[in-house]
Design an enzyme around this catalytic site. Structure first.
Site, mmCIF file in Angstrom:
data_model
loop_
_atom_site.group_PDB
_atom_site.id
_atom_site.type_symbol
_atom_site.label_atom_id
_atom_site.label_comp_id
_atom_site.label_asym_id
_atom_site.label_seq_id
_atom_site.Cartn_x
_atom_site.Cartn_y
_atom_site.Cartn_z
ATOM 1 N N ARG A 1 0.844 -1.196 0.000
ATOM 2 C CA ARG A 1 0.000 0.000 0.000
ATOM 3 C C ARG A 1 0.885 1.253 0.000
ATOM 4 N NH1 ARG A 1 -3.586 -1.363 5.173
ATOM 5 N NH2 ARG A 1 -1.576 -2.265 5.755
ATOM 6 N N HIS B 1 0.126 1.659 15.967
ATOM 7 C CA HIS B 1 -0.112 0.554 16.909
ATOM 8 C C HIS B 1 1.007 0.507 17.954
ATOM 9 C CE1 HIS B 1 -3.622 -0.921 14.794
ATOM 10 N NE2 HIS B 1 -2.968 -0.759 13.662
ATOM 11 N N ASN C 1 -2.983 -9.655 8.410
ATOM 12 C CA ASN C 1 -3.118 -8.429 7.594
ATOM 13 C C ASN C 1 -3.821 -8.758 6.277
ATOM 14 O OD1 ASN C 1 -0.964 -9.806 6.432
ATOM 15 N ND2 ASN C 1 -0.029 -7.932 5.667
ATOM 16 N N TYR D 1 -0.428 4.479 10.503
ATOM 17 C CA TYR D 1 -0.769 3.497 11.542
ATOM 18 C C TYR D 1 0.484 3.286 12.384
ATOM 19 C CZ TYR D 1 -5.015 1.902 9.059
ATOM 20 O OH TYR D 1 -6.249 1.818 8.465
ATOM 21 N N LEU E 1 -15.083 -7.926 18.457
ATOM 22 C CA LEU E 1 -14.108 -6.993 19.037
ATOM 23 C C LEU E 1 -14.681 -6.449 20.341
ATOM 24 C CD1 LEU E 1 -11.475 -5.285 18.816
ATOM 25 C CD2 LEU E 1 -12.815 -3.542 17.668
ATOM 26 N N ASP F 1 -5.912 -10.533 14.886
ATOM 27 C CA ASP F 1 -5.008 -9.465 15.332
ATOM 28 C C ASP F 1 -5.258 -9.060 16.786
ATOM 29 O OD1 ASP F 1 -7.459 -8.354 14.671
ATOM 30 O OD2 ASP F 1 -6.606 -6.478 13.951
HETATM 31 N N1 LIG Z 1 -7.155 -9.814 10.108
HETATM 32 C C1 LIG Z 1 -7.226 -8.625 9.538
HETATM 33 O O1 LIG Z 1 -6.577 -8.362 8.525
HETATM 34 C C2 LIG Z 1 -8.152 -7.581 10.089
HETATM 35 C C3 LIG Z 1 -8.473 -6.441 9.332
HETATM 36 C C4 LIG Z 1 -9.400 -5.529 9.859
HETATM 37 C C5 LIG Z 1 -9.932 -5.743 11.139
HETATM 38 N N2 LIG Z 1 -9.560 -6.851 11.863
HETATM 39 C C6 LIG Z 1 -10.104 -7.164 13.201
HETATM 40 O O2 LIG Z 1 -11.434 -7.639 13.092
HETATM 41 C C7 LIG Z 1 -12.074 -7.496 14.365
HETATM 42 C C8 LIG Z 1 -13.462 -6.899 14.192
HETATM 43 O O3 LIG Z 1 -13.321 -5.545 13.746
HETATM 44 P P1 LIG Z 1 -14.593 -4.604 13.494
HETATM 45 O O4 LIG Z 1 -14.067 -3.386 12.827
HETATM 46 O O5 LIG Z 1 -15.685 -5.345 12.866
HETATM 47 O O6 LIG Z 1 -15.024 -4.248 14.989
HETATM 48 P P2 LIG Z 1 -16.435 -3.627 15.436
HETATM 49 O O7 LIG Z 1 -16.197 -2.978 16.751
HETATM 50 O O8 LIG Z 1 -17.045 -2.848 14.332
HETATM 51 O O9 LIG Z 1 -17.375 -4.923 15.656
HETATM 52 C C9 LIG Z 1 -17.154 -5.859 16.653
HETATM 53 C C10 LIG Z 1 -18.495 -6.463 17.028
HETATM 54 O O10 LIG Z 1 -18.263 -7.581 17.912
HETATM 55 C C11 LIG Z 1 -19.379 -7.648 18.769
HETATM 56 N N3 LIG Z 1 -19.096 -8.523 19.891
HETATM 57 C C12 LIG Z 1 -18.357 -8.294 21.016
HETATM 58 N N4 LIG Z 1 -18.381 -9.383 21.807
HETATM 59 C C13 LIG Z 1 -19.127 -10.322 21.185
HETATM 60 C C14 LIG Z 1 -19.529 -11.651 21.487
HETATM 61 N N5 LIG Z 1 -19.152 -12.234 22.633
HETATM 62 N N6 LIG Z 1 -20.306 -12.320 20.602
HETATM 63 C C15 LIG Z 1 -20.687 -11.745 19.442
HETATM 64 N N7 LIG Z 1 -20.354 -10.478 19.101
HETATM 65 C C16 LIG Z 1 -19.583 -9.788 19.955
HETATM 66 C C17 LIG Z 1 -19.610 -6.186 19.131
HETATM 67 O O11 LIG Z 1 -20.893 -5.978 19.704
HETATM 68 C C18 LIG Z 1 -19.437 -5.504 17.774
HETATM 69 O O12 LIG Z 1 -20.655 -5.355 17.084
HETATM 70 C C19 LIG Z 1 -11.117 -6.642 15.187
HETATM 71 O O13 LIG Z 1 -10.353 -7.471 16.033
HETATM 72 C C20 LIG Z 1 -10.241 -6.006 14.143
HETATM 73 O O14 LIG Z 1 -8.963 -5.611 14.663
HETATM 74 C C21 LIG Z 1 -8.671 -7.761 11.359
#
Ligand SMILES: NC(=O)c1ccc[n+]([C@@H]2O[C@H](COP(=O)([O-])OP(=O)(O)OC[C@H]3O[C@@H](n4cnc5c(N)ncnc54)[C@H](O)[C@@H]3O)[C@@H](O)[C@H]2O)c1
Length: 368
Positions: A15, A96, A299, A94, A239, A269
């Site tokens: 990127r 972190h 990622n 970013y 999350l 992550d």
């Molecule tokens: N692997 C990757 O490349 C990558 C990329 C982007 C984001 N992520 C990760 O993905 C995850 C989700 O991100 P997001 O932006 O959707 O977050 P978000 O805050 O928009 O959504 C998280 C959701 O999880 C729900 N939640 C919490 N506890 C719960 C449970 N016990 N059961 C069911 N739902 C529950 C919350 O109510 C919320 O709606 C984060 O950890 C983020 O860092 C990873």
């Protein structure tokens, strides 16, 4: 201001921190934009495209850092970049910080002003994280469908089925940005989608906007166990802000799942919401535990650098312009940009980072 856009040097990072449209906007606001030669190539953006909008292309990272008042990039600076960063220079990327004491110490020592995409809060959300969650959520279904193909080790099932043959069952844990985007993709392909969240207001909203093949369920350990038994594909998308992801699927639960089912744990992550989740890379993205294929790439957006770059810069562009227009001192007073200030003039100005390393905390609006 002179705004520098260096080439990312982290492994497999393609990127870039600014695209020509963003450079045009910055030039139009009276700034000079310096782009390192080849910085955009990984995202399919040529040097000529920057030159056309009035940016200047220079040969080396040293020239970019040496001349720039502000650096706009994607990933945190690596050790090779630390010596290039100048006292008083603005960095917008970013970081972190809480994940790296070395990076935090290096930026404190540099005297630079570090504004981090991931902590910028606007209207109660984190708008500079959202585009990457959108990418990861949509990708989760794409890679999950691929893993379900027989030659890749999956059950040999098509997500949408065909007339006369039932579709796959996709269970999505978490209905935030990642979960909603995964649900839209899976539903669009015709799968039978079950979306679980603990937030009832969120479930009510989603019930209004999701198509009929998405069933919204309240998440509890019992519901999760009941649902994964039927699942062909599970997407982990929970999350809890500032905390490790809750472990919703234990190792013993895997035995209740179908042989050849697939789990894509996007929350890897934050530690993952499946006990058996461990981070993988795009080079070797999957592994199998108890007959269930795991995809846990930390990622995911890195696989689609062009989409990710344009998505990211659509979101960061206006804030980069505002930051450049204000300068660090004024931005640190701003109610939104102030939330992105993590390190200012050698002081830690983010409560989360200060807590992570036991550093003294200073409110950003009291430093410059
Ligand atoms: N692997 C990757 O490349 C990558 C990329 C982007 C984001 N992520 C990760 O993905 C995850 C989700 O991100 P997001 O932006 O959707 O977050 P978000 O805050 O928009 O959504 C998280 C959701 O999880 C729900 N939640 C919490 N506890 C719960 C449970 N016990 N059961 C069911 N739902 C529950 C919350 O109510 C919320 O709606 C984060 O950890 C983020 O860092 C990873």
């Amino acid at each position: 201001m002179i705004i520098g856009v260096p080439k990312e040097i982290k492994a497999q990072e393609n990127r870039v921190g600014a695209v020509p449209a963003m450079a045009l906007d910055l030039v139009g606001a009276g700034h000079t934009v310096l782009v390192q030669q080849g910085a955009g190539l990984g995202a399919g953006v040529t040097d000529e495209a920057y030159v056309k909008v009035g940016a200047k292309v220079v040969g080396s990272a040293a020239e970019v850092y040496g001349a720039a008042d502000m650096i706009v990039k994607v990933k945190e600076p690596l050790a090779a970049e630390y010596p290039l960063i100048k006292k008083g220079q603005l960095l917008f990327t970013y970081f972190h910080f809480a994940a790296s004491r070395d990076l935090t110490d290096a930026m404190l020592k540099s005297g630079a002003h570090c504004f981090a995409y991931e902590t910028l809060i606007h209207r109660n959300s984190l708008p500079l994280l959202t585009p990457m969650s959108e990418v990861a959520g949509r990708m989760a279904v794409q890679v999950g469908a691929d893993c379900l193909e027989k030659h890749n080790g999956g059950r040999g099932i098509l997500l949408g089925g065909i007339p006369g043959v039932e579709p796959a069952t996709v269970v999505i844990l978490g209905g935030g940005v990642v979960g909603t985007n995964a649900a839209k993709m899976a539903a669009g392909l015709g799968a039978d989608v079950r979306l679980l969240d603990i937030d009832l207001d969120r479930l009510r909203y989603l019930s209004d906007v999701m198509p009929a093949n998405v069933t919204l369920l309240h998440s509890s350990p019992i519901t999760v166990r009941e649902q994964i038994v039927h699942a062909d594909l599970v997407v982990g998308a929970v999350l809890v802000q500032g905390a490790r992801a809750p472990r919703l699927i234990r190792r013993e639960d895997l035995k209740t799942m179908k042989e050849g089912a697939v789990v894509v744990d996007v929350a890897v992550d934050q530690g993952g919401c499946i006990e058996t989740c461990k981070p993988t890379t795009h080079a070797a993205p999957t592994y199998v535990v108890d007959g269930v294929m795991h995809y846990c790439v930390a990622n995911m957006p890195g696989a689609v650098p062009r989409t990710s770059t344009f998505g990211l810069t659509n979101a960061t562009g206006p804030w980069a312009k505002k930051l450049a227009g204000m300068g660090a001192a004024k931005a640190a007073q701003d109610p939104v940009l102030g939330t992105a200030a993590n390190v200012l003039a050698g002081l830690c100005t983010h409560p989360g980072v200060a807590e992570a390393f036991g550093l003294p905390y200073r409110a950003p609006n009291t430093v410059l």
